[in-house]
Design a protein around this motif. Structure first.
Motif, PDB file in Angstrom:
ATOM      1  N   HIS A 265      76.535  30.624  13.973  1.00 48.74           N
ATOM      2  CA  HIS A 265      76.530  29.176  14.060  1.00 48.74           C
ATOM      3  C   HIS A 265      75.114  28.670  14.273  1.00 48.74           C
ATOM      4  N   ARG A 266      74.863  27.481  13.760  1.00 50.28           N
ATOM      5  CA  ARG A 266      73.590  26.828  13.988  1.00 50.28           C
ATOM      6  C   ARG A 266      73.379  26.626  15.489  1.00 50.28           C
ATOM      7  N   ARG A 267      72.139  26.655  15.916  1.00 50.85           N
ATOM      8  CA  ARG A 267      71.836  26.401  17.327  1.00 50.85           C
ATOM      9  C   ARG A 267      72.454  25.068  17.742  1.00 50.85           C
ATOM     10  N   PRO A 268      73.197  25.045  18.857  1.00 49.04           N
ATOM     11  CA  PRO A 268      73.821  23.783  19.282  1.00 49.04           C
ATOM     12  C   PRO A 268      72.773  22.706  19.556  1.00 49.04           C
ATOM     13  N   ARG A 269      73.198  21.458  19.331  1.00 52.68           N
ATOM     14  CA  ARG A 269      72.337  20.317  19.638  1.00 52.68           C
ATOM     15  C   ARG A 269      73.139  19.308  20.444  1.00 52.68           C
ATOM     16  N   GLY A 270      72.569  18.812  21.504  1.00 53.73           N
ATOM     17  CA  GLY A 270      73.222  17.771  22.274  1.00 53.73           C
ATOM     18  C   GLY A 270      73.291  16.498  21.470  1.00 53.73           C
ATOM     19  N   PHE A 271      74.529  16.127  21.052  1.00 53.33           N
ATOM     20  CA  PHE A 271      74.772  14.948  20.219  1.00 53.33           C
ATOM     21  C   PHE A 271      73.827  14.901  19.022  1.00 53.33           C
ATOM     22  N   ASP A 272      73.469  16.087  18.549  1.00 54.10           N
ATOM     23  CA  ASP A 272      72.733  16.303  17.312  1.00 54.10           C
ATOM     24  C   ASP A 272      71.261  15.908  17.379  1.00 54.10           C
ATOM     25  N   VAL A 273      70.743  15.599  18.564  1.00 50.52           N
ATOM     26  CA  VAL A 273      69.348  15.146  18.621  1.00 50.52           C
ATOM     27  C   VAL A 273      68.475  15.943  19.588  1.00 50.52           C
ATOM     28  N   VAL A 274      69.055  16.820  20.411  1.00 47.81           N
ATOM     29  CA  VAL A 274      68.264  17.679  21.298  1.00 47.81           C
ATOM     30  C   VAL A 274      68.787  19.103  21.161  1.00 47.81           C
ATOM     31  N   ARG A 275      67.941  19.993  20.660  1.00 45.40           N
ATOM     32  CA  ARG A 275      68.348  21.380  20.466  1.00 45.40           C
ATOM     33  C   ARG A 275      68.502  22.092  21.812  1.00 45.40           C
ATOM     34  N   ASP A 276      69.514  22.954  21.885  1.00 42.64           N
ATOM     35  CA  ASP A 276      69.729  23.763  23.080  1.00 42.64           C
ATOM     36  C   ASP A 276      68.877  25.020  22.948  1.00 42.64           C
ATOM     37  N   LEU A 277      67.707  25.003  23.550  1.00 43.03           N
ATOM     38  CA  LEU A 277      66.748  26.084  23.363  1.00 43.03           C
ATOM     39  C   LEU A 277      67.118  27.341  24.133  1.00 43.03           C
ATOM     40  N   THR A 278      68.214  27.292  24.912  1.00 41.49           N
ATOM     41  CA  THR A 278      68.690  28.516  25.565  1.00 41.49           C
ATOM     42  C   THR A 278      69.491  29.383  24.607  1.00 41.49           C
ATOM     43  N   VAL A 279      69.832  28.833  23.440  1.00 40.21           N
ATOM     44  CA  VAL A 279      70.595  29.562  22.424  1.00 40.21           C
ATOM     45  C   VAL A 279      69.672  29.881  21.257  1.00 40.21           C
ATOM     46  N   PRO A 280      69.596  31.133  20.820  1.00 41.40           N
ATOM     47  CA  PRO A 280      68.712  31.472  19.694  1.00 41.40           C
ATOM     48  C   PRO A 280      69.111  30.709  18.428  1.00 41.40           C
ATOM     49  N   ALA A 281      68.119  30.326  17.673  1.00 42.37           N
ATOM     50  CA  ALA A 281      68.370  29.657  16.399  1.00 42.37           C
ATOM     51  C   ALA A 281      68.921  30.654  15.393  1.00 42.37           C
TER      52      ALA A 281
END
Length: 754
Positions: free
Chosen positions: A145-161
């Motif tokens: 899966h794509r790296r999660p994003r908070g409401f699609d505008v802030v990437r969750d950098l704790t999850v690898p891309a």
């Protein structure tokens, strides 16, 4: 004034107390049971169709005795058969999930064939699953899966891309990101050709955006400066697998927070030379769309929305020079509806665009010269709204789309389907009848399946020719005889003038099954006034293809307690004119109440059974906010309300929805709509319901209202659902506890028929 401790004690008791008699009230038990009694009495098609990729078959779901089944249709012969062996799939799913599965109530609503129709893929609770059809075996799919994003505008950098090597067209090389820098190397992990050297954790290259040009000469991708990592922490007070509470954290950007800043970067794929892209045309980006290379590989384009939602564009970039120009741009004094943006690059050549715009006051289609950004032609026009763009044929220069408000005298929300040429000629209506239509087109665009119905007319499913709308075959007809025999009556469609005295406001009226026009009935409004759509159902009730079945059934259940239940689309909601919609701009406290109140008064003037001295209201999420605001700002009409999971202060809610309608930066309109700021205005009776684990609306939003109400010495009731999500209290599980509490609340505060 009572002490704060007394108020706190009252609120705490309200959280857990069950009102006397609610558990044993036969009226409530009868209403709750209605769903199970009626749920499978209709015979209808659940949604238009899903076509196979080759267009030779399509399938759909329909209700049958005791549940539903999937039907497969040969598109040539129109022969029907079961899409698969439901009993065998149920057994395989039961084995995989270790729980019973009813073949007439499989845990998915739709599916797609795979492997030459040898398997099916579907989702259960949003998680992907796959079942083979010969000797069925089912298993969940572990997909990257794509790296999660908070409401699609802030990437969750704790999850690898997601960072698989991206092969170049024609092979030989591949691109990926290593240590925040773009790397090009030989295919299959071969020798490194080059890498960038300016990437860092605070300004990194995003591997999920890598895009090779069609000729393999260029690589474009986004470089990202991370936004603010706001975390909402929730306490799981009652875990299922342990005694002690635990914490849950969620990336949850809120209005005004810093968001990820993306900017495109271009590299010469052979040498690694970086081309500087001019960023002047896209300052303060809300989000940049995927990089789309033009067919000749000399340029690419991306969608751009400026933060604040008042300027949008398609920006084109020359790969060799980095020069940019706006292929099309859109500006608004109020807002641009982000979810309804549409752009199509004709032929992938970058010369023309099909663009959706409300620039003349209605949503229409335009042909744009993508070299200059100028309008070549307005394709559709009139006092009506283009809704869905289903298909564009670049070779024939034709568009297939749905629109509402096109037929004088019909409900302006009813959708019909059309085709039109790029030059605006040969506009052809493909559907007929006073109803709303949904459609799915075959892959080659020659046919489509449509399902049409109205709140008082059951579904009809048809196969039609896509050029002229000629009827090829009637596939299914809804049968509601059993439902009618059980006492069901369709809701009344009612139209009245809104606040301006000229605009028609549309709504529905649901009456008890034992309605007596000689009695007087309290009125309860089911409200959802979010500006992102319209919400009054238009299809057949209560379990039709696009009727909003839970919404409809819930209204009938409440009506049967002795109420008249209404639902209304006031100004500020979508799918009408731009002016109708703009009422919501920086004005969420409005919620269309002046139109709703005028509509109810018109109903009462027509029907003496409508008692406007006893009006209640209920809603969830944005509808919860509106419910509270009804009691704060319109206590002259609304006397009682049940607010579920409300976003009561828009500063506390998700960044995307709220900035779309209230703007950016955070401004006084956020305070004007806040139930926290205005808690001291509360009149009437209020029940707040919140799920402890709501991941959609921060549950602290409800607790801040509780705090403000206590500080203002206001009485209210509060129900907290441990482990409950966003729909807590509104769900109809085995216990239906929140539903029972809601029904009891309205009976206690408003009474029923008199």
């Amino acid at each position: 004034m009572r002490s704060i401790w007394a108020s706190l004690a009252g609120a705490a008791l309200a959280t857990v107390a069950v009102p006397a008699g609610a558990q044993d009230d036969p009226r409530i038990a009868r209403s709750i049971a209605l769903r199970d009694q009626w749920q499978w009495l209709t015979r209808d098609i659940a949604f238009p169709a899903t076509w196979d990729g080759d267009g030779r078959h399509f399938h759909y779901r329909k209700t049958v005795a005791g549940g539903f089944a999937f039907v497969d249709v040969d598109a040539t012969t129109l022969a029907k058969r079961p899409a698969f062996d439901a009993a065998a799939i149920a057994r395989a799913l039961a084995a995989a999930r270790r729980q019973a599965v009813d073949p007439l109530r499989l845990p998915f609503d739709g599916f797609a064939f795979e492997d030459g129709r040898g398997a099916i893929r579907f989702a259960i609770d949003y998680a992907p699953w796959r079942c083979t059809l010969t000797d069925p075996v089912c298993a969940p799919l572990d997909e990257p899966h794509r790296r999660p994003r908070g409401f699609d505008v802030v990437r969750d950098l704790t999850v690898p891309a997601l960072n698989p090597p991206r092969p170049a067209p024609g092979g030989g090389r591949e691109a990926l990101v290593i240590d925040d820098n773009l790397v090009v190397r030989g295919i299959g992990g071969g020798a490194e050709a080059w890498r960038s050297h300016d990437g860092s954790p605070g300004d990194f290259y995003d591997p999920e955006t890598i895009a090779w040009s069609p000729d393999g000469k260029w690589i474009a991708l986004y470089r990202v400066r991370p936004g603010y990592r706001r975390i909402v922490t929730r306490v799981v007070s009652s875990p299922k697998d342990r005694v002690q509470p635990e914490l849950v954290q969620q990336l949850y950007p809120k209005p005004g927070d810093a968001i990820d800043q993306e900017r495109p970067v271009v590299f010469d794929a052979a040498t690694g030379r970086q081309v500087t892209v001019d960023t002047a045309l896209f300052p303060d980006p809300w989000q940049l769309g995927p990089i789309a290379w033009r067919r000749d590989g000399r340029s690419f384009a991306f969608d751009y929305m400026r933060r604040g939602f008042q300027h949008a564009a398609v920006v084109a970039v020359d790969a060799a020079t980095g020069a940019t120009h706006a292929a099309v741009r859109e500006d608004a004094v109020t807002f641009i509806h982000n979810e309804r943006r549409f752009a199509h690059d004709v032929g992938g050549a970058g010369a023309e665009l099909i663009w959706a715009s409300e620039r003349d006051g209605w949503r229409h289609l335009y042909l744009i010269d993508a070299k200059t950004g100028r309008v070549k032609r307005q394709i559709t026009r009139g006092n009506w709204v283009v809704r869905d763009i289903a298909r564009i044929d670049d070779d024939r220069r034709r568009i297939w789309f749905s629109a509402s408000g096109t037929v004088p005298g019909e409900d302006p929300y009813h959708k019909h389907w059309f085709r039109v040429d790029f030059d605006g000629r040969n506009l052809t209506r493909l559907t007929e009848g006073d109803a709303t239509h949904e459609a799915r087109f075959s892959p080659d665009g020659t046919r489509f399946v449509t399902v049409h119905s109205r709140t008082d007319v059951p579904e009809v499913a048809e196969l039609r020719d896509a050029d002229h709308g000629r009827l090829i075959a009637t596939l299914e007809r809804g049968d509601v005889r059993a439902l009618t025999a059980a006492g069901y009556r369709p809701p009344e469609r009612f139209v009245a003038k809104g606040r301006d005295g000229t605009t028609d406001i549309h709504g529905l009226v649901v009456r008890p099954r034992d309605y007596d026009p000689a009695k007087r009935y309290a009125v309860i409004e089911n409200i959802y006034a979010g500006p992102h759509d319209s919400f009054v159902p238009k299809g057949y009730w209560p379990f039709g293809a696009f009727s909003g079945g839970d919404k409809a059934m819930g209204m009938q259940q409440i009506a049967d307690l002795g109420f008249i239940v209404v639902m209304i689309d006031g100004m500020g909601t979508a799918n009408r004119s731009k002016a109708f919609h703009d009422v919501a701009w920086r004005n969420l406290a409005d919620s269309g109440f002046p139109d709703r109140i005028a509509w109810m008064r018109a109903l009462a003037a027509k029907d003496r059974a409508v008692d406007l001295s006893r009006v209640g209201i209920y809603g969830g999420s944005a509808g919860g906010q509106s419910t509270l605001n009804a009691l704060l700002f319109h206590p002259e009409l609304y006397k009682a309300g049940v607010a579920f999971a409300g976003c009561f202060d828009n500063r506390m809610d998700k960044v995307d929805w709220n900035e779309q309608w209230l703007g950016w930066p955070v401004n006084p309109s956020y305070l004007a709509a806040s139930g926290v700021v205005h808690a001291d205005k509360l009149r009437g009776k209020l029940l707040l319901v919140v799920g402890e684990q709501d991941s959609n609306v921060d549950p602290a939003s409800t607790m801040q209202v509780v705090d403000a109400l206590i500080r203002a010495d206001k009485d209210f009731e509060l129900l907290v659902i441990p482990n409950g999500e966003h729909a807590a209290g509104r769900s109809t599980g085995p216990v239906a506890y929140g539903q029972r509490r809601e029904y009891d609340f309205f009976l206690r505060t408003l009474g029923g028929a008199r």
